[in-house]
Design an enzyme around this catalytic site. Sequence first.
Site, PDB file in Angstrom:
ATOM      1  N   VAL A 165       3.745   2.640   3.600  1.00 17.02           N
ATOM      2  CA  VAL A 165       4.758   4.369   4.391  1.00 17.02           C
ATOM      3  C   VAL A 165       6.146   3.996   4.228  1.00 17.02           C
ATOM      4  CG1 VAL A 165       5.563   3.743   6.585  1.00 17.02           C
ATOM      5  CG2 VAL A 165       2.731   3.637   6.425  1.00 17.02           C
ATOM      6  N   GLU A 166       6.131   2.421   3.506  1.00 18.16           N
ATOM      7  CA  GLU A 166       7.936   1.950   3.563  1.00 18.16           C
ATOM      8  C   GLU A 166       8.610   2.458   2.117  1.00 18.16           C
ATOM      9  OE1 GLU A 166      10.373   1.183   5.146  1.00 18.16           O
ATOM     10  OE2 GLU A 166       9.114   0.483   7.175  1.00 18.16           O
ATOM     11  N   THR A 167       7.853   2.168   0.428  1.00 14.93           N
ATOM     12  CA  THR A 167       7.915   2.505  -0.168  1.00 14.93           C
ATOM     13  C   THR A 167       7.653   3.091  -1.131  1.00 14.93           C
ATOM     14  OG1 THR A 167       8.241  -0.355  -0.847  1.00 14.93           O
ATOM     15  CG2 THR A 167      10.286   0.629   0.266  1.00 14.93           C
TER      16      THR A 167
END
Length: 383
Positions: A165-167
């Site tokens: 989700v982050e990167t």
Amino acid sequence: MSYPVVFGLLLAAALALPLHASAGTHSQTRKKAAPAAAQKAKKSAIKKTSVRKVRSAPASRQGLPYADHPEAMRFADEVAERRGLDPAWTRRAIGQAQQLPLVQRLMQPAQPGTRKNWAIYRSRFIDNFRINAGLRFWQENESWLAKAEREHGVPAEIIAGIIGVETIYGRQMGDFRVIDALSTLAFNHPENHPRAAERAAYFRGELEQFLSTQHRRSLDPLEPLGSFAGATGMPQFMPSSWVKWAVDFDGDGRIDLRNSAADAIGSVANYLKGYGWQTGMPTHYPVRFDAETVDMDTLLAPDILPTFSAASFQAKGALLDGAAAGHAGPLALVELENGDGPSSYVAGTENFYVVTRYNHSSYYAMAVIELGRAVREAVERQP
């Protein structure tokens, strides 16, 4: 913390470097043998590549320097005194930071009355591209994920969900200079934010930690890139999280959250464990309602903070089935709005709440959980 980020120029810069290096390695003999037209074309290509290589940041990443900002310069002196840093170094670092209007726009709060939409939010993170990237990440780092789960008790799918989700597993780590993002939000945070003063104070703390860390490690404070909020690396750690939770998981003698998947995996697990992750506890359960007895106002009042025992949860009309009915810890009724449609609900446990400590959003937590589950299922389908 996590914030959506948009990227693009890093790849172009990386592609330019090999072209420039290649053009410079031809021997003098080959240069003499080449036709004049070819020589002219090569020189033109080298010239264009060199310009591309040294080209300044795009306009969206440029702004007014803080060197003439009295408040920022006072802050630089205060940080130097508090942290025992070289005052000239600190003033020079903050003085070269730039106020970025784009960062201010991206930090604008949602319009009042705007209803969230879980279905749309979910679609941004649970798709074939991200799942396939997660599958490759899991396969390449299976031993590190297993080690993190074994040592910290955090399931591999939760770790994979967060990094995804982050990167997108390191594919999108941000192209804002960290010092620009943190300085902008420390000294020029959008005033219409409902917690503007609190948020500005938070970012000043993060800027101070960033400067202290860079100075202590003898690193250039102008080099690190990250999100528009100043988060960096595969797990998008803020500077204070880096200091508190980042670990050298691969044992190579340094912590590298940008290039070491092992360090990113171990650091995410360490972060969640530090915030109270309980091994073996589900993140949430399905919930249904008794229309005659449900007390939605009371159930939703604590928001996502687990407050109710399973018995009191059900006494207020939120019904649980199977093992969920015997859950030993507190529960929260988590509401996920679906625009103008009916909301979705789950019974969140203390582990669900721990995931929201990474990003204070129930939508974020559910996206992490569902992406991680989808990646694990993709792994299990492999022969």
